[in-house]
Enzyme design. Structure first.
Site, short mmCIF file in Angstrom:
data_model
loop_
_atom_site.label_atom_id
_atom_site.label_comp_id
_atom_site.label_asym_id
_atom_site.label_seq_id
_atom_site.Cartn_x
_atom_site.Cartn_y
_atom_site.Cartn_z
N GLY A 78 -7.59 -5.27 12.28
CA GLY A 78 -8.59 -6.11 12.62
C GLY A 78 -9.52 -5.62 13.88
N ARG B 29 0.83 -1.05 -0.04
CA ARG B 29 -0.10 -0.03 -0.02
C ARG B 29 0.74 1.34 -0.21
NH1 ARG B 29 -3.38 -2.34 4.92
NH2 ARG B 29 -1.76 -3.76 4.95
N GLU C 17 -10.33 -9.58 10.51
CA GLU C 17 -9.68 -8.55 9.47
C GLU C 17 -10.90 -7.94 8.98
OE1 GLU C 17 -6.25 -7.76 9.35
OE2 GLU C 17 -6.69 -8.77 11.29
N LYS D 269 8.71 -1.06 3.11
CA LYS D 269 7.84 -0.09 3.91
C LYS D 269 8.42 0.52 5.11
CE LYS D 269 4.09 -1.67 6.14
NZ LYS D 269 2.93 -2.02 6.31
N ARG E 150 30.62 21.61 4.71
CA ARG E 150 30.33 19.83 4.38
C ARG E 150 31.19 19.01 5.36
NH1 ARG E 150 32.53 20.13 -1.52
NH2 ARG E 150 32.35 17.75 -1.12
C1 UD1 Z 1 -2.19 -6.54 10.79
C2 UD1 Z 1 -3.40 -7.47 11.85
C3 UD1 Z 1 -4.39 -6.49 12.24
C4 UD1 Z 1 -3.94 -5.35 12.99
C5 UD1 Z 1 -2.69 -4.72 12.20
C6 UD1 Z 1 -2.27 -3.52 13.16
C7 UD1 Z 1 -2.96 -9.60 10.94
C8 UD1 Z 1 -3.58 -10.67 9.84
N1 UD1 Z 1 -3.65 -8.39 10.65
O1 UD1 Z 1 -2.96 -6.02 9.77
O2 UD1 Z 1 -5.24 -7.29 12.71
O3 UD1 Z 1 -5.18 -4.47 13.42
O4 UD1 Z 1 -1.59 -5.33 11.71
O5 UD1 Z 1 -1.40 -2.79 12.59
O6 UD1 Z 1 -2.04 -10.18 11.50
N2 UD1 Z 1 4.56 -9.21 7.98
C9 UD1 Z 1 5.36 -10.04 7.80
N3 UD1 Z 1 5.20 -11.23 7.13
C10 UD1 Z 1 4.10 -11.35 6.34
C11 UD1 Z 1 2.90 -10.41 6.29
C12 UD1 Z 1 3.28 -9.33 7.35
O7 UD1 Z 1 6.68 -10.08 8.44
O8 UD1 Z 1 3.77 -12.41 5.68
C13 UD1 Z 1 4.69 -7.89 8.52
C14 UD1 Z 1 4.72 -6.82 7.78
O9 UD1 Z 1 6.15 -6.35 7.49
C15 UD1 Z 1 4.35 -5.73 8.88
C16 UD1 Z 1 3.61 -6.39 9.85
O10 UD1 Z 1 3.69 -7.61 9.64
O11 UD1 Z 1 5.21 -5.28 9.57
C17 UD1 Z 1 1.87 -6.25 9.66
O12 UD1 Z 1 1.49 -6.60 8.57
P1 UD1 Z 1 0.58 -5.66 7.57
O13 UD1 Z 1 0.44 -6.41 6.06
O14 UD1 Z 1 0.78 -4.26 7.82
O15 UD1 Z 1 -0.83 -6.21 8.47
P2 UD1 Z 1 -1.96 -5.19 8.57
O16 UD1 Z 1 -2.79 -5.54 7.56
O17 UD1 Z 1 -1.87 -3.73 9.07
CA CA Z 2 0.05 -2.68 9.11
#
Ligand code: UD1
Ligand code: CA
Length: 461
Positions: free
Chosen positions: A141, A15, A157, A22, A335
């Site tokens: 979530g 996103r 979610e 990110k 510098r």
């Molecule tokens: C997640 C939570 C959501 C919560 C939110 C809070 C889940 C399914 N959802 O959603 O309930 O409200 O965070 O901010 O957990 N990441 C990994 N590996 C992956 C996917 C993600 O390391 O395969 C890491 C990302 O880099 C990130 C974090 O996990 O730092 C959260 O992932 P993100 O995709 O931002 O989850 P949200 O949709 O925000």
């Molecule tokens: Ca997030």
């Protein structure tokens, strides 16, 4: 009690619409994930921190080369549960608790994590989920609570939520404290049918099913939990942080003329009665003394300003030291590797690079000083250039105490101008100048009488 911190940071961060991971996007000059790393390292009893990365986010390794955290790989970003599994499988020592944080929530404070850990231990929980009431819940979530005891029963979610669940404002922060009894349940989490990811949020239901003590820690400080998924949220987080830091320094006796346009990085320190004008960026490892004035449109990076320094308008100072009561600018560029003052004066359109300029020495206009060592009480005239580069190598210019360099001079390095020497304006100096000597190196002025009359037609012709 042995506690291990885990930061999830393997996700793509789609996103953000960026070619950069990110969590490496910067907030006030510091990568987003560094905030989570620092927070865990400041949280008492957290013995080590493991950061989950993937080949998409390998760049994270570069910002923590000091070994303060351990990295583990998630093969592909298949969801937050899969990410935590990668961490748990790689932790050799046994830990009683794991504190899970996401890499995209940089506003979290260690005090809050300490409170969550205390809550977890005192209540005898096996799983604690940190929740909060979100003013804009859409990206999070939702926390569904049981009708029976009002305890957390599951997390849904946004994309999977019914309209009724979407109306819940209590959300999952993405922070958890997990006891070792809960870890095996990670293996039982199934794929989300919609997108094929393994959701860590599913662990709540599994834990309850296994009769493990599962509870929510509802925090009341929403702003600490802002998750950054988009550039808009990045800006929101930056604004929060910027304001907090500005308030902190104003509390410590610093005058900021405009709270919205002064950007101070978290590691910066500023002394009492320093005044900062609008549009100023103070970044990195910068330390400012007291009674300094920083005029508009200035950027300071990894720089020390001692007490009483004035930085005038539109000036950049990088990786340098400006000693007591010196004045720099307007429109100056200092510098890396420079040390100026005390009581130094660097004026309009002057560039200084990797040079030491001693007590009460001045270069007030249109000058370049590079790879040079200047003593005390020196005056550098307008338009002086140290010619430090021969196309291959850099050479040093040494100017000793009390020297006067006339305007429009070139000093071709390597060259030394000895004590109290004077260099005549417009000279190109290629040889060392002895003490107390006047050096003039320019072609002699000639006069050709009547030349104009011969060349120019007389008026009226
Ligand atoms: C997640 C939570 C959501 C919560 C939110 C809070 C889940 C399914 N959802 O959603 O309930 O409200 O965070 O901010 O957990 N990441 C990994 N590996 C992956 C996917 C993600 O390391 O395969 C890491 C990302 O880099 C990130 C974090 O996990 O730092 C959260 O992932 P993100 O995709 O931002 O989850 P949200 O949709 O925000
Ligand atoms: Ca997030």
């Amino acid at each position: 009690m042995k506690i291990c911190g885990v930061i999830l940071a393997a996700g793509l961060g789609k996103r953000m619409n960026s070619s950069q991971p990110k969590v490496l996007h910067r907030i006030l000059g510091k990568p987003m994930i560094s905030y989570s790393m620092d927070c865990l390292s400041e949280t008492s009893n957290v013995e080590k921190t493991v950061v989950v990365i993937s080949h998409h986010t390998e760049g994270i390794k570069d910002i923590a080369k000091d070994g303060s955290v351990e990295f583990v790989y998630q093969k592909e970003p298949l969801g937050t549960a899969d990410a935590l599994k990668a961490a748990v499988n790689s932790i050799n020592d046994s830990y009683d608790l794991i504190v899970v944080v996401t890499g995209d929530t940089p506003l979290i404070k260690s005090k809050t994590l300490e409170n969550v850990i205390k809550f977890h231990v005192n209540k005898g929980n096996d799983l604690t989920v940190v929740t909060f009431d979100a003013s804009v819940p859409a990206a999070y979530g939702r926390i569904v609570r049981s009708m029976v005891d009002n305890e957390i029963s599951r997390i849904v979610e946004h994309n999977d939520a019914s309209e009724e669940v979407k109306s819940i404002t209590e959300v999952n922060s993405g922070f958890y404290v997990i006891s070792s009894a809960v870890m095996p349940l990670l293996e039982k989490i199934g794929k989300n049918e919609k997108n094929g990811e393994y959701y860590l949020t599913d662990i709540v239901e599994l834990s309850i099913k296994e009769k493990l003590k599962t509870a929510a820690f509802k925090a009341d400080n929403e702003k600490e939990f802002l998750g950054i998924n988009s550039r808009q949220e990045l800006l929101t987080a930056q604004r929060v942080m910027q304001r907090d830091i500005a308030e902190l320094w104003m509390g410590n006796g610093v005058t900021l003329m405009d709270i919205d346009s002064v950007f101070i990085s978290p590691g910066v320190t500023i002394g009492k009665d320093t005044v900062v004008y609008p549009n100023v960026v103070i970044e990195g490892d910068t330390h400012i003394g007291s009674n300094c004035t920083i005029y508009p449109n200035v950027r300071l990076l990894d720089t020390v300003l001692e007490d009483g320094v004035v930085i005038k308008d539109s000036t950049v100072v990088e990786k340098s030291k400006i000693l007591t009561d010196s004045a720099i600018g307007p429109f100056a560029h200092i510098r890396p590797g420079s040390v100026i003052g005390p009581k130094g004066k660097i004026g309009n359109f002057v560039e200084i690079k990797n040079s030491q300029i001693g007590y009460n020495s001045k270069a007030s206009h249109l000058t370049y000083i590079g790879d040079s060592e200047l003593g005390t009480d020196i005056n550098i005239g307008a338009g002086t250039i140290t010619c430090n580069y021969d196309g291959k190598n850099k050479h040093k210019t040494v100017i000793k105490d009390g020297v006067f360099i006339g305007s429009g001079t070139q000093l071709v390095a390597p060259v030394t101008i000895n004590k109290n020497a004077t260099v005549g304006a417009g000279s190109t100096i290629t040889k060392d100048v002895p003490e107390d000597t006047l050096a003039v190196a320019r072609s002699k002025q000639q006069h050709i009488a009547g030349w104009t009359l011969k060349k120019r037609p007389a008026k009226g012709e």
